[in-house]
Design a protein around this motif. Structure first.
Motif, PDB file in Angstrom:
ATOM      1  N   GLY A   1       1.690   9.479  -8.356  1.00  0.00           N
ATOM      2  CA  GLY A   1       2.349   9.204  -7.081  1.00  0.00           C
ATOM      3  C   GLY A   1       1.562   9.697  -5.888  1.00  0.00           C
ATOM      4  O   GLY A   1       1.878   9.355  -4.753  1.00  0.00           O
ATOM      5  N   HIS A   2       0.513  10.487  -6.099  1.00  0.00           N
ATOM      6  CA  HIS A   2      -0.250  11.012  -4.965  1.00  0.00           C
ATOM      7  C   HIS A   2      -1.718  10.626  -5.028  1.00  0.00           C
ATOM      8  O   HIS A   2      -2.490  11.028  -4.179  1.00  0.00           O
ATOM      9  CB  HIS A   2      -0.110  12.531  -4.887  1.00  0.00           C
ATOM     10  N   SER A   3      -2.095   9.899  -6.055  1.00  0.00           N
ATOM     11  CA  SER A   3      -3.476   9.436  -6.140  1.00  0.00           C
ATOM     12  C   SER A   3      -3.506   8.083  -6.837  1.00  0.00           C
ATOM     13  O   SER A   3      -2.531   7.698  -7.499  1.00  0.00           O
ATOM     14  CB  SER A   3      -4.336  10.461  -6.881  1.00  0.00           C
ATOM     15  N   LEU A   4      -4.620   7.381  -6.665  1.00  0.00           N
ATOM     16  CA  LEU A   4      -4.761   6.059  -7.289  1.00  0.00           C
ATOM     17  C   LEU A   4      -5.819   6.133  -8.387  1.00  0.00           C
ATOM     18  O   LEU A   4      -6.899   6.697  -8.164  1.00  0.00           O
ATOM     19  CB  LEU A   4      -5.200   5.024  -6.242  1.00  0.00           C
TER      20      LEU A   4
ATOM     21  N   TYR B   1       8.069   5.375  -0.260  1.00  0.00           N
ATOM     22  CA  TYR B   1       6.791   5.155  -0.935  1.00  0.00           C
ATOM     23  C   TYR B   1       5.979   4.091  -0.206  1.00  0.00           C
ATOM     24  O   TYR B   1       6.482   3.390   0.675  1.00  0.00           O
ATOM     25  CB  TYR B   1       7.019   4.740  -2.397  1.00  0.00           C
TER      26      TYR B   1
ATOM     27  N   ARG C   1       1.519   2.526  -6.655  1.00  0.00           N
ATOM     28  CA  ARG C   1       2.505   3.051  -5.717  1.00  0.00           C
ATOM     29  C   ARG C   1       2.209   4.507  -5.394  1.00  0.00           C
ATOM     30  O   ARG C   1       1.848   5.284  -6.274  1.00  0.00           O
ATOM     31  CB  ARG C   1       3.896   2.926  -6.353  1.00  0.00           C
ATOM     32  N   LEU C   2       2.303   4.837  -4.086  1.00  0.00           N
ATOM     33  CA  LEU C   2       2.066   6.210  -3.661  1.00  0.00           C
ATOM     34  C   LEU C   2       3.319   6.749  -2.996  1.00  0.00           C
ATOM     35  O   LEU C   2       3.953   6.059  -2.201  1.00  0.00           O
ATOM     36  CB  LEU C   2       0.907   6.257  -2.656  1.00  0.00           C
TER      37      LEU C   2
ATOM     38  N   ASN D   1      -9.465   9.861 -10.021  1.00  0.00           N
ATOM     39  CA  ASN D   1      -8.300   9.618  -9.178  1.00  0.00           C
ATOM     40  C   ASN D   1      -8.677   9.745  -7.714  1.00  0.00           C
ATOM     41  O   ASN D   1      -9.293  10.732  -7.306  1.00  0.00           O
ATOM     42  CB  ASN D   1      -7.197  10.596  -9.542  1.00  0.00           C
TER      43      ASN D   1
ATOM     44  N   GLU E   1      -7.789  10.493  -4.125  1.00  0.00           N
ATOM     45  CA  GLU E   1      -6.733  11.320  -3.528  1.00  0.00           C
ATOM     46  C   GLU E   1      -6.575  11.019  -2.044  1.00  0.00           C
ATOM     47  O   GLU E   1      -7.554  10.910  -1.317  1.00  0.00           O
ATOM     48  CB  GLU E   1      -7.079  12.797  -3.708  1.00  0.00           C
TER      49      GLU E   1
ATOM     50  N   TRP F   1      -2.353  12.379   3.462  1.00  0.00           N
ATOM     51  CA  TRP F   1      -1.470  11.657   4.400  1.00  0.00           C
ATOM     52  C   TRP F   1      -1.597  12.192   5.821  1.00  0.00           C
ATOM     53  O   TRP F   1      -1.352  11.467   6.777  1.00  0.00           O
ATOM     54  CB  TRP F   1      -0.016  11.742   3.947  1.00  0.00           C
TER      55      TRP F   1
END
Lengths: 398, 288
Positions: A313-316, A268, A275-276, A358, A360, A363
């Motif tokens: 887990g994949h966006s803030l 992570y 946390r991502l 959110n 996104e 990666w």
């Protein structure tokens, strides 16, 4: 491979490149240019890019012979021109502020250098006609300078620079005082003229958009030093440092101080906003290159998105702070308690001020930098592989 | 939109200024063209216009007749007037040429180059114009006596250069420094040597300023009275202003005095007419 060979052979036998070797220029206590090594390949259009005060103007003065380096050499081909004065170098410069003589008309301006060099009159006339046609200024050869518009003046200035067939043609922020539309038009002209005449050109600018739009290669300077040299797209895709990444690009990159970690089997990235989760292959590559667990994560707004629904887990989680319409796209500034982020989303997606949305992360386009030195640790290859994720704005850059 | 009232006020102001400047000159012209008998009862336009006042200041022998037919007596100033005009012209031309020859390079250096002590140098030059010129008359007087150039054209030229050079260097250096920095650099890449960049480009661009300064130098000499009065009276080097002053005290014909005074204005008018656009251009910061 054979192409590389012939290229090198050409360089050896027919080296017309222009080189600055360990060039240094000091003004009192100020080092304007620090040990600069730069090779301008024959017939290329090299853009020297950098913020004001980075030494790019001094570099052009060194090349034009208007300043003499404190240390180091300058070569035009195999000839050492370090001590050759400006008037003997056959370099043309289009300056930013004054580009023409106010006391002469257009034709006199264009022919001044040829007159000084005592070029025969018929040759002068022929070159004048050719150059005027190339720049589309035939109609106002007899006008006074103050009768010309800003754009016309720059066209005349370019004609004046080209008519003497310079060994090196330098343009020092030539269009910075013109409006955006005219600037774009003249940039196009520069590219066309470069194709047509095959003159070695050095274009100095502080405008990264301008640099990306015309350059064969870009030399990026900061505080008197060459930070990165390479094809325009390389500088965008593989910025040597986090500073380069934030200087070059259609929108300012998001830079986050993050910490790498593994929870059980799941790698992570701990950001200030949460946390991502991250895929193993990228994580491994970054961790191999990094000297510590703390790294800097670079997320380009043009590769970032916003969505209403969260993917844990994949966006803030962020709040919409402000937005700017860019035609078919919208640049959003979003924030959390401690950071502000930027994302460019299609205009079809619409968010209101204060909306909780959110942020996104993609990666496959993320850039990774050393948190102390700012050096690039890992950059994905954008051109092969992640083809379906072609950058929206970068497509316009090429 | 400008209101009519505002326009009227502006034009009234302009008219007042023009009148302020020109009425005395108009009166001078009027007097210089009138007969002596006519000035007792002033006319706005002479009833019997005549050039005899001008003739008489140049010639003591030419017979001019008054309105009643009687001949005017000779005024005896013809030699002094002729000599004064010639001396003034010679001195003004020589001083202007020397001033420009010295001041243009000096002003260029101060206006465009950087060197140690530049500010102090300019201050020194400007300071030399800060005191009344008469204050240095005594040292000049005694020096000139020792050198035996008192009452000579050379003596006046030297002293006038001390007036014109500082003034012109001061004005021109400001003018040079206001020209865009890239000008010489442009000239250099066009193939000019540093010296060619100065005389083929910079001076040409600075021409309005250079011309205006030459005019200022010329007029400074042409109009100078104090030094000329102290150093040249009675000598063959006497310039026109002291000759004029002598006329005012020695000659009791106001019409002749008016004609002579007008002569002093002629070069000023010619220069102003010829160079009006360039002198106006002196306030031009960006020549583009």
């Amino acid at each position: 491979m054979s192409a590389a060979m012939t290229n090198r052979d050409q360089l050896a036998t027919h080296n017309q490149n222009i080189r600055l070797v360990d060039a240094q220029k000091r003004f009192g206590n100020h080092l304007a240019v620090k040990n600069l090594n730069l090779e301008i390949i024959d017939r290329e259009l090299l853009v020297v890019l950098g913020p004001s005060g980075c030494g790019k103007s001094t570099t052009l003065n060194l090349l034009a012979g208007l300043e003499r380096p404190t240390n180091g050499q300058i070569y035009f081909g195999n000839e050492d021109v370090t001590k050759v004065p400006a008037e003997e170098r056959n370099v043309s410069v289009v300056f930013q502020s004054i580009t023409l003589y106010p006391h002469k008309n257009v034709q006199e301006n264009i022919l001044f250098a040829l007159k000084l060099a005592k070029v025969p009159r018929d040759v002068q006339e022929q070159r004048l006609r050719e150059t005027a046609r190339l720049l589309g200024i035939d109609r106002y050869l007899s006008r006074r300078i103050h009768q010309l518009s800003g754009g016309e003046r720059q066209r005349v200035a370019i004609a004046k620079a080209l008519v003497k067939r310079p060994r090196l043609f330098i343009l020092d922020e030539p269009f910075s005082s013109l409006d955006a539309e005219l600037r774009r038009e003249l940039r196009g002209e520069i590219v066309r003229i470069h194709r047509e005449l095959q003159t070695t050109m050095l274009f100095v600018t502080h405008d990264q958009e301008e640099a990306l739009s015309i350059a064969d290669r870009i030399a990026l300077m900061k505080q008197g030093e060459l930070v990165q040299l390479g094809p325009a797209l390389d500088i965008y895709e593989k910025p040597a440092t986090s500073w380069v990444a934030s200087f070059v690009g259609p929108h300012r990159i998001n830079l986050l101080d993050v910490e790498l970690g593994v929870d059980g089997d799941q790698p992570y990235v701990q950001t200030p906003a949460g946390r991502l989760l991250i895929e193993r292959p990228i994580f491994n590559r970054v961790q191999q290159a990094a000297s510590s667990q703390r790294v800097m994560l670079g997320l380009r707004p043009e590769f970032s998105g916003l969505s209403a629904s969260a993917t844990p887990g994949h966006s803030l989680p962020v709040e919409v702070y402000t937005r700017q319409h860019l035609g078919n796209e919208v640049l959003y500034h979003v924030k959390t308690d401690n950071i502000t982020l930027r994302a460019v989303v299609p205009a079809t997606q619409h968010f209101q001020f204060g909306d909780l949305v959110n942020f996104e992360i993609s990666w496959n386009q993320a850039l990774w930098f050393d948190s102390t030195s700012g050096q690039l640790l890992h950059a994905p290859s954008l051109r092969d592989g992640a083809g379906e994720q072609q950058p929206k704005a970068a497509a316009g850059i090429v | 939109m400008r209101s009519p009232a505002r326009t009227i006020v502006i034009y009234a102001g302009v008219a007042l200024l023009v009148a302020w400047t020109l009425v005395p000159i108009y009166w001078l012209i009027n007097m210089s063209l009138s007969h002596q008998a006519e000035i007792v009862q002033a006319h706005f336009i002479p009833d019997h216009p005549t050039l005899c006042n001008y003739v008489r200041i140049f010639s003591d022998t030419y017979p001019c007749k008054a309105l009643d037919g009687s001949p005017y007596p000779a005024i005896g100033q013809a030699t002094a007037v002729r000599q004064g005009l010639i001396n003034s012209l010679i001195i003004a031309v020589i001083v202007t040429i020397l001033t420009m020859a010295v001041s243009v390079p000096a002003a260029y250096a101060i206006g465009r180059l950087t060197f140690e002590g530049k500010g102090k140098l300019l201050l020194t030059i400007v300071m030399s114009r800060s005191y009344p010129p008469i204050a240095i008359l005594i040292p000049f007087f005694s020096m000139y006596q020792k050198l035996q150039i008192q009452g000579t054209i050379l003596g006046l030229i030297i002293i006038y250069l001390t007036l014109t050079i500082p003034l012109v260097v001061w004005i021109l250096s400001g003018f040079f420094s206001s020209l865009p920095r890239s000008l010489e650099r442009l000239a250099r890449v066009d193939g000019c040597t540093p010296f060619q960049a100065l005389y083929r480009v910079l001076i040409r661009v600075a021409m309005p300023g250079v011309t205006a300064c030459a005019v200022i130098a010329f007029l400074t000499c042409w109009n100078e009275f104090t030094f000329a009065l102290m150093l040249t009276p009675g000598s063959s080097a006497q310039t026109f202003p002291p000759a004029l002053a002598a006329m005012f005290t020695n000659v009791s014909y106001p019409n002749e005095n008016a004609a002579a005074a007008l002569l002093a204005l002629i070069p000023v008018m010619i220069l102003a007419y010829l160079f009006q656009s360039r002198i106006r251009g002196l306030n031009l910061v960006d020549p583009l």
